[in-house]
Write a protein that holds these residues in place. Sequence first.
Motif, PDB file in Angstrom:
ATOM      1  N   ASN A 158      -0.726  -6.759 -55.321  1.00 55.39           N
ATOM      2  CA  ASN A 158       0.531  -7.251 -54.756  1.00 55.39           C
ATOM      3  C   ASN A 158       1.630  -6.215 -55.020  1.00 55.39           C
ATOM      4  OD1 ASN A 158       2.751  -8.623 -53.845  1.00 55.39           O
ATOM      5  ND2 ASN A 158       2.456 -10.434 -55.131  1.00 55.39           N
ATOM      6  N   THR A 159       1.980  -5.441 -53.997  1.00 55.44           N
ATOM      7  CA  THR A 159       3.019  -4.409 -54.142  1.00 55.44           C
ATOM      8  C   THR A 159       4.399  -4.938 -53.752  1.00 55.44           C
ATOM      9  OG1 THR A 159       2.886  -3.557 -51.866  1.00 55.44           O
ATOM     10  CG2 THR A 159       1.279  -2.710 -53.456  1.00 55.44           C
ATOM     11  N   SER A 160       4.458  -6.200 -53.382  1.00 57.45           N
ATOM     12  CA  SER A 160       5.684  -6.748 -52.801  1.00 57.45           C
ATOM     13  C   SER A 160       6.899  -6.561 -53.692  1.00 57.45           C
ATOM     14  CB  SER A 160       5.481  -8.235 -52.485  1.00 57.45           C
ATOM     15  OG  SER A 160       6.628  -8.775 -51.894  1.00 57.45           O
ATOM     16  N   TYR A 161       6.810  -6.964 -54.963  1.00 55.49           N
ATOM     17  CA  TYR A 161       7.987  -6.951 -55.820  1.00 55.49           C
ATOM     18  C   TYR A 161       8.343  -5.542 -56.281  1.00 55.49           C
ATOM     19  CZ  TYR A 161       7.119 -11.923 -55.693  1.00 55.49           C
ATOM     20  OH  TYR A 161       6.905 -13.203 -55.248  1.00 55.49           O
ATOM     21  N   GLU A 162       7.355  -4.656 -56.323  1.00 54.67           N
ATOM     22  CA  GLU A 162       7.625  -3.280 -56.714  1.00 54.67           C
ATOM     23  C   GLU A 162       8.286  -2.485 -55.591  1.00 54.67           C
ATOM     24  OE1 GLU A 162       5.192   0.733 -58.134  1.00 54.67           O
ATOM     25  OE2 GLU A 162       4.205  -1.225 -58.196  1.00 54.67           O
ATOM     26  N   VAL A 163       7.874  -2.753 -54.344  1.00 55.55           N
ATOM     27  CA  VAL A 163       8.338  -1.959 -53.206  1.00 55.55           C
ATOM     28  C   VAL A 163       9.525  -2.605 -52.487  1.00 55.55           C
ATOM     29  CG1 VAL A 163       7.664  -0.991 -50.957  1.00 55.55           C
ATOM     30  CG2 VAL A 163       6.046  -0.963 -52.864  1.00 55.55           C
ATOM     31  N   GLN A 164       9.513  -3.936 -52.410  1.00 57.27           N
ATOM     32  CA  GLN A 164      10.487  -4.645 -51.571  1.00 57.27           C
ATOM     33  C   GLN A 164      11.938  -4.327 -51.908  1.00 57.27           C
ATOM     34  OE1 GLN A 164       9.346  -8.667 -50.364  1.00 57.27           O
ATOM     35  NE2 GLN A 164      11.376  -9.367 -50.966  1.00 57.27           N
TER      36      GLN A 164
END
Length: 359
Positions: free
Chosen positions: A308-314
């Motif tokens: 889950n890259t969502s919180y790192e990239v978003q």
Amino acid sequence: MNSFTSNFKIARMLIAFISLFFVTEAAFRYYSFGAESIYRFWEYSPRAITDSKFVDAATNPKIGYRLSANTEGRFKAAPLSINPLGFRGSNQATIEKPKLTYRIALLGASIDMGTGVSNEQTYAYRLEQHLNNAFSQRIEVQNHAVGGYKALQIEESFWANVDKFKPDLILLPLHPKFFNRIYQPLHLKGSNEFCFEIRCHLQNFFFLKALMSHARDFTKHLHKIGWFGDKRHWRSITEKKSQEKKINKAKENAIFKRFVNNLKAANYKVVVMRLPTLDSFSSKQKTEGFDNIWKQWLSEAKPTLAINTSYEVQSKISLNDSIYLGDKHPNSRVHALYADAIFQPLSSFIGKALLNKAN
């Protein structure tokens, strides 16, 4: 005489409008892509991939279309080349896996294919570079993503076109739009089919596409706050669309779960990735909604690994990171962020897999 003067004024206004139209387009192209996009205007177009020379009709109607082998040119203003095996990547790629090579197959749609960026700027290429710098054994990342593909097309295309490459690992990215839209058969216009309708040629204008995109977003906002038309009317339309999306999500969800289960049954290692898109942060409700879908999907599908890259990239991206104004595909900076976020958990998994294989 008055009639002639009136007609002359209309003609002069029409010429002025057309001139302004082309000057605006030229300015947009120069600002976004440089002078080459003006004097080689025919190579630059915002058209969809299904309206381009880069796809052929597939024999399987459930797939609809596939990338056309041995094709190169520009797509969405960026260079795009399809190798002899029919996917984006090196011309030296082979069906048979070379010895001492760990092969990864990336599936997906336009974001994963790298719409609007060069091959060296895609997260697939960058990820391959990162992995080869980390391991002594050669790591190969094949990019089998195709622009516009939905869940059923990804599933059918894998068994028809990717399975023969016998990858050691499958990368399956999940985007919110995968769950909102069901594949509908398309008529492939291609590059050789001439269109006599004006609207077909208007699709080649970047600034017009940008204008239409912003107009759609603004109209949606007006509908939401009730400033445009009857609020009850638009609420009923919104509710209807919301119901359609729920049905589509259920269908796409079922397809992806079936696909992952079938891949695991065929002894494939499946890594599912959550990648944020440029508009995924636009609504807290949307983000929370996809959070729930993601958690439920993982508990039911049980992939080999979930990233889950969502919180790192978003938090690091915005609509300013689009390939150009009016198109929400991510630019090279976002692809670099994707690759960096995926690399750490994926390299740890591959390291363990290589160690177990050696033992």
